[in-house]
Write a protein that holds these residues in place. Structure first.
Motif, mmCIF file in Angstrom:
data_model
loop_
_atom_site.group_PDB
_atom_site.id
_atom_site.type_symbol
_atom_site.label_atom_id
_atom_site.label_comp_id
_atom_site.label_asym_id
_atom_site.label_seq_id
_atom_site.Cartn_x
_atom_site.Cartn_y
_atom_site.Cartn_z
ATOM 1 N N GLU A 83 0.851 -1.192 0.000
ATOM 2 C CA GLU A 83 0.000 0.000 0.000
ATOM 3 C C GLU A 83 0.887 1.242 0.000
ATOM 4 O OE1 GLU A 83 -3.429 2.221 2.694
ATOM 5 O OE2 GLU A 83 -2.632 0.269 3.303
ATOM 6 N N MET A 84 0.748 2.042 -1.047
ATOM 7 C CA MET A 84 1.514 3.276 -1.157
ATOM 8 C C MET A 84 0.574 4.378 -1.614
ATOM 9 S SD MET A 84 4.870 4.183 -3.512
ATOM 10 C CE MET A 84 5.875 2.947 -2.663
ATOM 11 N N SER A 85 0.487 5.442 -0.834
ATOM 12 C CA SER A 85 -0.384 6.552 -1.207
ATOM 13 C C SER A 85 0.260 7.341 -2.339
ATOM 14 C CB SER A 85 -0.615 7.470 -0.008
ATOM 15 O OG SER A 85 0.563 8.231 0.262
ATOM 16 N N PRO A 86 -0.532 8.111 -3.086
ATOM 17 C CA PRO A 86 0.073 9.059 -4.028
ATOM 18 C C PRO A 86 0.873 10.103 -3.261
ATOM 19 C CG PRO A 86 -2.299 8.812 -4.410
ATOM 20 C CD PRO A 86 -1.998 8.154 -3.108
ATOM 21 N N ILE A 87 1.782 10.772 -3.954
ATOM 22 C CA ILE A 87 2.485 11.899 -3.343
ATOM 23 C C ILE A 87 1.526 13.080 -3.360
ATOM 24 C CG2 ILE A 87 4.465 13.433 -3.470
ATOM 25 C CD1 ILE A 87 5.991 11.226 -4.896
ATOM 26 N N GLY B 127 2.854 23.924 0.480
ATOM 27 C CA GLY B 127 3.626 23.752 -0.739
ATOM 28 C C GLY B 127 4.579 22.571 -0.713
ATOM 29 N N THR B 128 4.694 21.892 0.435
ATOM 30 C CA THR B 128 5.522 20.694 0.495
ATOM 31 C C THR B 128 4.652 19.470 0.197
ATOM 32 O OG1 THR B 128 5.171 20.466 2.885
ATOM 33 C CG2 THR B 128 7.080 21.772 2.161
ATOM 34 N N TYR B 129 5.237 18.273 0.360
ATOM 35 C CA TYR B 129 4.539 17.047 -0.040
ATOM 36 C C TYR B 129 4.599 15.993 1.053
ATOM 37 C CZ TYR B 129 4.472 19.064 -4.684
ATOM 38 O OH TYR B 129 4.232 19.891 -5.747
ATOM 39 N N GLN B 130 3.743 14.971 0.895
ATOM 40 C CA GLN B 130 3.716 13.857 1.826
ATOM 41 C C GLN B 130 3.427 12.568 1.070
ATOM 42 O OE1 GLN B 130 0.459 12.827 4.231
ATOM 43 N NE2 GLN B 130 -1.018 14.175 3.216
ATOM 44 N N ILE B 131 3.853 11.458 1.646
ATOM 45 C CA ILE B 131 3.554 10.136 1.108
ATOM 46 C C ILE B 131 3.570 9.142 2.265
ATOM 47 C CG2 ILE B 131 5.983 9.671 0.593
ATOM 48 C CD1 ILE B 131 5.084 7.942 -1.763
ATOM 49 N N ARG B 132 2.746 8.107 2.166
ATOM 50 C CA ARG B 132 2.728 7.050 3.188
ATOM 51 C C ARG B 132 2.937 5.708 2.497
ATOM 52 N NH1 ARG B 132 -1.170 3.679 5.077
ATOM 53 N NH2 ARG B 132 -2.795 4.813 3.963
ATOM 54 N N VAL B 133 3.857 4.903 3.045
ATOM 55 C CA VAL B 133 4.168 3.581 2.511
ATOM 56 C C VAL B 133 3.950 2.558 3.616
ATOM 57 C CG1 VAL B 133 5.960 2.109 1.531
ATOM 58 C CG2 VAL B 133 5.820 4.515 0.854
#
Length: 326
Positions: free
Chosen positions: A242-246, A252-258
């Motif tokens: 399971e990997m979320s989109p960025i 203005g920054t980004y996040q992701i969950r793996v």
């Protein structure tokens, strides 16, 4: 369109070599009954940096950059944007009549832009959506508007009779958009060149089937590209299930969950590895099993929901100034 063709029709701005690929995009929305949103709005992006925005509530073309900005230029853009919104309202009324939208309900979205790669090759695109569905697009080579859904056919038939609009859109995509991209890069360079290192949180919880669910949240990083993976005992990569989109943060920054699911075994050690351009070396965060994991998981879940709710507010995007009529 390639560099040679552009030079033949006088594009001196392309004589400067492009160090890397860049894109200029206009995203916009027109909505009949906005709830917490302006009726007409658009945003301008260089790559993934929001350069400016305009809506019919503020009626001001606003620069979103933190670096040096030519203030007089943005004042001129306000006037152009106000005229553009007026054109949008006229055109949407006509489109609604062709679609027989007697109740006046609508949601239109548009993406217009171009990409110039490091060899000077230009790709332009113009796409429309209606009620969240692909509606029509412009084929700049054939100079035709193509319906993407059956009820868009009356609109495309009308558009294809407007040869002046076709020439305008083709010229915009192949000449004006890349020229504006080249000009805007000097304003966006501060944001494009910045680097913000990521923050990392890891947690997990024991499941009833003898497996452990591990999560790695990486957030607050810029620019967007990032590589995140779980590693067992410092050597073996663990495939993510399971990997979320960025996703973008409001700042203005980004996040992701793996996330991964692994056997619950003594002696195995797991760590989250993050590779990002802001880091001198790969960032490794170890997962340490503990009694507070469940509580941490719940807290992170609440935080993620809060972040996503803020992100949902920014899903509408629209186009800008001299892009022509819809």
């Amino acid at each position: 369109m390639d560099l040679l063709r552009c030079l033949l029709i006088n594009c001196p701005w392309l004589l400067m070599a492009w160090a890397e690929s860049h894109s200029l995009n206009y995203y916009g929305t027109a909505i009949s009954n906005p709830i917490g949103f302006p009726q007409f709005s658009f945003k301008v992006y260089i790559d993934d940096v929001m350069l400016a925005s305009y809506d019919d509530d503020t009626q001001i073309f606003q620069s979103r950059l933190k670096g040096p900005v030519n203030a007089e230029y943005w004042i001129d853009q306000t006037s152009d944007s106000q005229h553009f919104i007026w054109l949008q309202k006229q055109k949407i009324n006509y489109v609604n009549s062709l679609l027989n939208l007697t109740n006046g309900e609508y949601l239109y979205q548009q993406k217009r832009g171009c990409t110039v790669d490091d060899d000077g090759n230009i790709a332009g695109y113009l796409e429309f959506a209606h009620e969240g569905k692909e509606f029509l697009k412009f084929d700049k080579e054939k100079m035709l508007y193509i319906p993407m859904i059956f009820y868009a056919e009356p609109i495309t038939q009308y558009y294809n009779t407007q040869t002046a609009d076709s020439f305008f859109d083709k010229n915009y995509l192949e000449i004006q958009c890349p020229k504006m991209l080249h000009s805007y890069l000097k304003y966006a360079s501060y944001e494009l060149d910045k680097k913000v290192h990521p923050e990392v949180k890891v947690w997990g919880y024991l499941q009833s089937d003898g497996l452990t669910r591990l999560h790695c949240m990486v957030y607050g990083f810029y620019p967007r590209p990032v590589e995140v993976k779980w590693v067992r005992n410092g050597e073996d990569d663990v495939p993510s299930d399971e990997m979320s989109p960025i996703l973008p943060h409001p700042d203005g920054t980004y996040q992701i969950r793996v996330s991964v699911e692994v056997p619950t075994r003594e002696g195995d050690a797991y760590s989250c590895h993050v590779d990002h351009s802001s880091l001198k070396e790969i960032l490794i965060v170890n997962w340490e099993p503990g009694k507070k994991e469940r509580r941490q998981y719940i807290g992170m879940a609440v935080a993620v929901l809060f972040i996503l709710s803020g992100f949902g507010i920014s899903i509408y995007r629209f186009r800008l100034q001299n892009m022509g009529e819809v």
